[in-house]
Write a protein that holds these residues in place. Sequence first.
Motif, mmCIF file in Angstrom:
data_model
loop_
_atom_site.group_PDB
_atom_site.id
_atom_site.type_symbol
_atom_site.label_atom_id
_atom_site.label_comp_id
_atom_site.label_asym_id
_atom_site.label_seq_id
_atom_site.Cartn_x
_atom_site.Cartn_y
_atom_site.Cartn_z
ATOM 1 N N HIS A 104 0.823 -1.210 0.000
ATOM 2 C CA HIS A 104 0.000 0.000 0.000
ATOM 3 C C HIS A 104 0.858 1.261 0.000
ATOM 4 O O HIS A 104 2.089 1.215 0.112
ATOM 5 N N GLY A 105 0.189 2.401 -0.059
ATOM 6 C CA GLY A 105 0.884 3.675 -0.131
ATOM 7 C C GLY A 105 0.789 4.493 1.147
ATOM 8 O O GLY A 105 0.471 3.987 2.232
ATOM 9 N N PHE A 106 1.038 5.776 1.019
ATOM 10 C CA PHE A 106 1.118 6.716 2.134
ATOM 11 C C PHE A 106 -0.203 6.785 2.898
ATOM 12 O O PHE A 106 -1.287 6.867 2.314
ATOM 13 N N PRO A 162 7.865 -13.421 -5.937
ATOM 14 C CA PRO A 162 6.465 -13.008 -6.090
ATOM 15 C C PRO A 162 6.309 -11.902 -7.122
ATOM 16 O O PRO A 162 7.261 -11.166 -7.437
ATOM 17 N N LEU A 163 5.115 -11.781 -7.639
ATOM 18 C CA LEU A 163 4.720 -10.602 -8.393
ATOM 19 C C LEU A 163 4.371 -9.534 -7.367
ATOM 20 O O LEU A 163 3.550 -9.769 -6.476
ATOM 21 N N ILE A 164 5.005 -8.374 -7.463
ATOM 22 C CA ILE A 164 4.799 -7.306 -6.475
ATOM 23 C C ILE A 164 3.977 -6.196 -7.112
ATOM 24 O O ILE A 164 4.328 -5.684 -8.188
ATOM 25 N N VAL A 165 2.873 -5.842 -6.457
ATOM 26 C CA VAL A 165 2.017 -4.754 -6.927
ATOM 27 C C VAL A 165 2.001 -3.678 -5.852
ATOM 28 O O VAL A 165 1.736 -3.962 -4.674
ATOM 29 N N CYS A 166 2.279 -2.453 -6.246
ATOM 30 C CA CYS A 166 2.416 -1.351 -5.286
ATOM 31 C C CYS A 166 1.511 -0.194 -5.694
ATOM 32 O O CYS A 166 1.345 0.082 -6.883
ATOM 33 N N HIS A 167 0.980 0.486 -4.706
ATOM 34 C CA HIS A 167 0.249 1.715 -4.973
ATOM 35 C C HIS A 167 0.997 2.885 -4.366
ATOM 36 O O HIS A 167 1.455 2.822 -3.226
ATOM 37 N N SER A 168 1.166 3.944 -5.151
ATOM 38 C CA SER A 168 1.702 5.211 -4.658
ATOM 39 C C SER A 168 3.063 5.043 -3.969
ATOM 40 O O SER A 168 3.986 4.471 -4.557
ATOM 41 N N GLY A 170 4.058 2.969 -2.000
ATOM 42 C CA GLY A 170 4.475 1.573 -1.935
ATOM 43 C C GLY A 170 5.517 1.227 -2.982
ATOM 44 O O GLY A 170 6.405 0.404 -2.734
ATOM 45 N N GLY A 171 5.431 1.851 -4.153
ATOM 46 C CA GLY A 171 6.432 1.608 -5.182
ATOM 47 C C GLY A 171 7.804 2.112 -4.789
ATOM 48 O O GLY A 171 8.827 1.482 -5.092
ATOM 49 N N LEU A 172 7.860 3.226 -4.088
ATOM 50 C CA LEU A 172 9.137 3.747 -3.605
ATOM 51 C C LEU A 172 9.675 2.875 -2.477
ATOM 52 O O LEU A 172 10.895 2.690 -2.355
ATOM 53 N N ILE A 190 4.731 -4.109 -10.475
ATOM 54 C CA ILE A 190 3.778 -3.190 -11.095
ATOM 55 C C ILE A 190 3.511 -2.068 -10.098
ATOM 56 O O ILE A 190 3.139 -2.331 -8.948
ATOM 57 N N THR A 191 3.706 -0.843 -10.513
ATOM 58 C CA THR A 191 3.393 0.295 -9.643
ATOM 59 C C THR A 191 2.183 1.040 -10.187
ATOM 60 O O THR A 191 2.055 1.258 -11.392
ATOM 61 N N LEU A 192 1.302 1.424 -9.290
ATOM 62 C CA LEU A 192 0.096 2.177 -9.633
ATOM 63 C C LEU A 192 0.208 3.569 -9.020
ATOM 64 O O LEU A 192 0.177 3.711 -7.796
#
Length: 288
Positions: A104-106, A162-168, A170-172, A190-192
Amino acid sequence: MNARLQRIWFFVRWLGGLALGWRFGWGWGLAACFAYPLLLLPSFALLRRVNRGPGCPRWRELLRAWVLEVAISERSFGWRQPWRTHAEPDHLPAGAEAGVLLVHGFSCNRAFWNGWMARLRGQPGVAFIAPSLEPPFGSIDDYADAIEAEVQRLRMLTGRPPLIVCHSMGGLAVRAWWRRHATAEAPQVITLGTPHAGTLMAAFSPAFNARQMRHRGDWVAELPPLPRLTCVWTPCDQLVMPAATAVQPGAAAHRVDGVGHVGLVADPRVWTLFQAALAASFSTPRRI
């Protein structure tokens, strides 16, 4: 901890609205309770200037993105994250062949991904973990070891990265993890809506991790690139400004129109892209 803070904010918001309604009239009370949609409007309107040029979002797209963002944000920050943090537990079935790590993100927690986790639970052979990054307003670097622990849990179970999916943000956090724990076998990420080059909006928050995300700041500039990265971005992102910062140079990029920052996680086009990456992860050689 983040869920507790969001519950406190929930009560402050609604009790404040009731107090204003009792003192000045219920119209003012309702306006206070639902001030968030109005506060979002200026940031969406600002995108016409910040992202001007070819591909600038039209007013109709911005209006659609605003409406969707209000609905999705209220569901996420008003219900799922304060009250449903553990409604969808991690899923680690024996014999799983592919793993997904959701970051997740901030100012969020693992319940940000509740919708994804509910859908993934029905997919055979897929394990997933969604950690809550703590402390919520500390250094992004401090999340690296927690991410590494979950990566290793999924790797041990499936025999694959794993496949890593991040939002906001979370990608950093995953890029900070990669700086500390890089291996010869890079995972697909994958970053969103991740501000890979920082965002202008970070200047308005005093939080330590927000300061790290400032546009063209030293911290983001020093992060290493992720080798296997797909960046999903939208020109209607009211928090990642300018929109181009959501793409790491050299990475694959997918533009999604008519949706805001939080709305990316609920967009069917994003889910389709994720499913294609997940299907490909089943063919990754296992390392037992």
